[in-house]
Design an enzyme around this catalytic site. Structure first.
Site, PDB file in Angstrom:
ATOM      1  N   CYS A   1      -1.797   5.780   4.895  1.00 60.86           N
ATOM      2  CA  CYS A   1      -2.442   6.670   5.860  1.00 60.86           C
ATOM      3  C   CYS A   1      -3.019   5.800   6.970  1.00 60.86           C
ATOM      4  O   CYS A   1      -3.900   4.972   6.704  1.00 60.86           O
ATOM      5  CB  CYS A   1      -3.557   7.478   5.190  1.00 60.86           C
ATOM      6  SG  CYS A   1      -4.382   8.589   6.343  1.00 60.86           S
TER       7      CYS A   1
ATOM      8  N   HIS B   1      -0.404  15.020   2.648  1.00 58.61           N
ATOM      9  CA  HIS B   1      -0.645  13.620   2.309  1.00 58.61           C
ATOM     10  C   HIS B   1      -1.541  13.561   1.072  1.00 58.61           C
ATOM     11  O   HIS B   1      -2.328  14.479   0.828  1.00 58.61           O
ATOM     12  CB  HIS B   1      -1.286  12.895   3.487  1.00 58.61           C
ATOM     13  CG  HIS B   1      -0.297  12.544   4.560  1.00 58.61           C
ATOM     14  ND1 HIS B   1      -0.505  11.537   5.467  1.00 58.61           N
ATOM     15  CD2 HIS B   1       0.921  13.064   4.859  1.00 58.61           C
ATOM     16  CE1 HIS B   1       0.538  11.449   6.288  1.00 58.61           C
ATOM     17  NE2 HIS B   1       1.410  12.384   5.935  1.00 58.61           N
TER      18      HIS B   1
END
Length: 307
Positions: A247, A216
């Site tokens: 996120c 990520h």
């Protein structure tokens, strides 16, 4: 420095990306997104998730989506299956692959799926047996490889212990029959030094072709970490068109690394992917407009500003 000659991109936008988007998107548009990605040359697409719609409402139409795709024989259409019920739905949807997920953090495992890491792995035995009987490949995910939303990022003090846990869970998934394990930096806090240290630990006993990376970009570290993975012989990278997916543990933060940004880097290194760059850029712009959001790809933004 020796890099892989070619890399397989696993496109996670239609699943891991869309499930974290606040803006609803129609089944028709999800189908078109998947078909555009396949036409661009992506050969491995996470098309849906058979989890409870109560917990992940964006994935409630996964069966309709997967049944609605005009299948490309060269593309693997995968689905996330947390339990036997989800696996049975994936079979009905004619998924070419299923994915199961475990964590390297006990806190995350308890809060995310209400059981310990060991219990979560035991639950997957039934899926593995059914997958074998149906001749369907299974991909394993390990989350929280470089930090946990509840326990915090990796530090010098806890790195060695944590990486041993990542290795233990990864090996267990492979022993159970997963053909590959995707290593997920769930909160995006990992940095190249710790990525290198983790991969060195894993590669002592696990061959590189059985590992994939899923970074990520919450803290802007994804491409740096992917570069380290390439240097260690990892040739499978998870990414998300237009950087879809925030996120969930960091309000307003970006989540998945954008496929366009990964592809731009790989093309600049003469690493083959089989993906048509301009087609991918157009798809990223298209889905961003559908979601009424800014394109999360730096490359997508840069190229759009030139026109």
């Amino acid at each position: 420095m020796k890099y892989p000659n070619s890399v397989r991109i696993v496109e996670v936008g239609p699943r891991d990306g869309l499930q974290n988007e606040q803006q609803p998107i129609s089944t028709v548009d999800k189908i078109e997104l998947i078909q555009r990605l396949a036409q661009a040359g992506i050969s491995h697409i996470e098309a849906g998730s058979f989890v409870s719609p109560k917990w992940v409402p964006q994935m409630a139409d996964s069966l309709a989506v997967m049944q609605g795709i005009e299948r490309n024989a060269t593309v693997r259409y995968a689905a996330l299956t947390p339990n036997k019920r989800g696996f049975d739905q994936a079979i009905e949807a004619k998924a070419n692959e299923v994915a199961i997920f475990a964590a390297a953090s006990e806190s995350f495992s308890q809060k995310n799926i209400n059981c310990s890491i060991a219990e979560s792995l035991e639950r997957f035995e039934e899926i593995m047996a059914s997958a074998k009987a149906n001749n369907i490949p299974v991909r394993g995910y390990v989350s929280c490889i470089l930090g946990c939303p509840y326990e915090g990022p990796i530090t010098e003090q806890n790195a060695e212990t944590h990486f041993a846990k990542v290795k233990q869970v990864s090996q267990k998934l492979l022993e159970m029959g997963c053909h590959e394990v995707s290593l997920g930096d769930t909160i995006g806090t990992g940095t190249p030094k710790f990525t290198e240290q983790l991969l060195q630990t894993l590669l002592e006993d696990i061959p590189s072709h059985q590992l994939a990376v899923h970074f990520h970009d919450t803290y802007g570290q994804a491409l740096s970490n992917i570069l380290i993975a390439l240097q260690n012989g990892i040739a499978t990278i998870d990414s998300s068109i237009a950087g879809l997916g925030g996120c969930p543990y960091a309000e307003g933060a970006s989540g998945n690394v954008a496929t366009e940004d990964v592809l731009y880097m790989l093309e600049g290194m003469n690493i083959k992917t089989g993906i048509e760059f301009n087609s991918l850029i157009n798809t990223g712009n298209w889905i961003s407009q559908k979601l009424n959001r800014v394109n999360g790809s730096k490359v997508g933004q840069a190229l759009s500003s030139l026109h």
